[in-house]
Design a protein around this motif. Structure first.
Motif: not given
Length: 293
Positions: A164-165, A204, A208
């Motif tokens: 994941v980011d 996520c 974001s």
């Protein structure tokens, strides 16, 4: 190649940690997000002329034969023997210990993962990343993450990993001065084991969309650790003056995220003389995983 020196074994933070159930075998079902940071132990691995595996540095309270680095090395040595019919050369393993034991930073697991990756290279064993992850799992549920080597959403007992980011940031970490045994936290009657599962998409999208450095979810183990260890509760209360402070893993260390190094430095200055504290930057990738596998 007969040695690999200055091999980093970075720490991890659990950005959140939910206990969603318990398997019949007693293992807890978890959901968490693992974040690597640029602070950790450093290992030096030198091949020997015999077959012995030795730890050449002293770690108080951890006998050599019980150390995860030696146990991991023996597992890999046995696996190479099984695959090739030949026992590879032994190794001297030195650990420059930086991370506190019982801190929830994954120090022992990270050391073991680094040893597995280093010896896989030195022995030309050729195990793939997934094979090393499976080999390390019986020793510790965090070991597969360090071999996986990037920010991850984890499920199961912590071994089902997906990359994941999350935003880059700086962390201030406090060591409250106590060592928290993981087993003590997971066996507590006060631990809740029924947090509703979340999906990775929700995690996520949270990162974001948000504009503040507030972490997702919570750490279900924190309520148990703070009940047993008042120092952990005090560290959280102090650090919460500056942001969303919480415990990592089963404790004892406490962290808070900051957008830039200057903010982290300002908090560290306030902690001087009050806490053992340090700063670290988030890492997207393990410093050596890509080079060794």
């Amino acid at each position: 190649m007969t040695s690999l020196t200055h091999c980093p074994a970075p720490a991890k933070l659990n950005l959140f940690l939910h206990v969603t159930g318990r398997r019949p075998d007693g293992y807890h079902l978890l959901q968490t997000a693992f974040q690597l940071i640029d602070r950790g132990d450093v290992l030096h691995v030198h091949l020997r002329d015999d077959k012995e595996l030795r730890r050449t540095s002293d770690i108080p309270g951890v006998p050599e034969e019980q150390d995860l680095v030696i146990r991991a090395a023996k597992l890999l040595q046995a696996e190479v023997l099984r695959r090739t019919g030949m026992l590879p050369r032994g190794a001297n393993i030195a650990v420059d210990k930086v991370l506190p034991m019982g801190g929830g930073l994954g120090g022992g697991s990270s050391d073991a993962a680094t040893v597995l990756m280093a010896l896989n290279k030195l022995w030309n064993a050729g195990l793939k990343r997934e094979e090393l992850m499976a080999l390390g799992l019986p020793l510790g549920a965090d070991i597969p993450f360090f071999i996986f080597g990037e920010t991850a959403f984890a499920e199961g007992v912590g071994e089902a990993l997906q990359a994941v980011d999350v935003p880059d940031c700086w962390y201030v970490v406090i060591e409250p001065g106590v060592s928290v045994p993981t087993a003590q936290i997971f066996t507590s009657e006060h631990l809740t084991r029924n947090t509703p599962p979340v999906n990775m998409a929700a995690f996520c999208s949270y990162y974001s969309e948000q504009r503040e450095l507030k972490q997702f979810g919570k750490n279900d183990l924190q309520q148990v650790a703070t009940r047993l260890y008042p120092q952990v509760a005090k560290a959280i209360e102090w650090l919460a003056q500056f942001g969303d402070a919480r415990m990592t893993g089963s404790g004892a260390c406490v962290f808070c995220a900051f957008a830039d190094e200057g903010q982290a430095n300002a908090v560290l200055e306030k902690a001087r003389g009050v806490w053992t504290a340090w700063k670290a930057k988030s890492l997207k990738k393990h410093p050596i995983a890509a080079k060794l596998i």
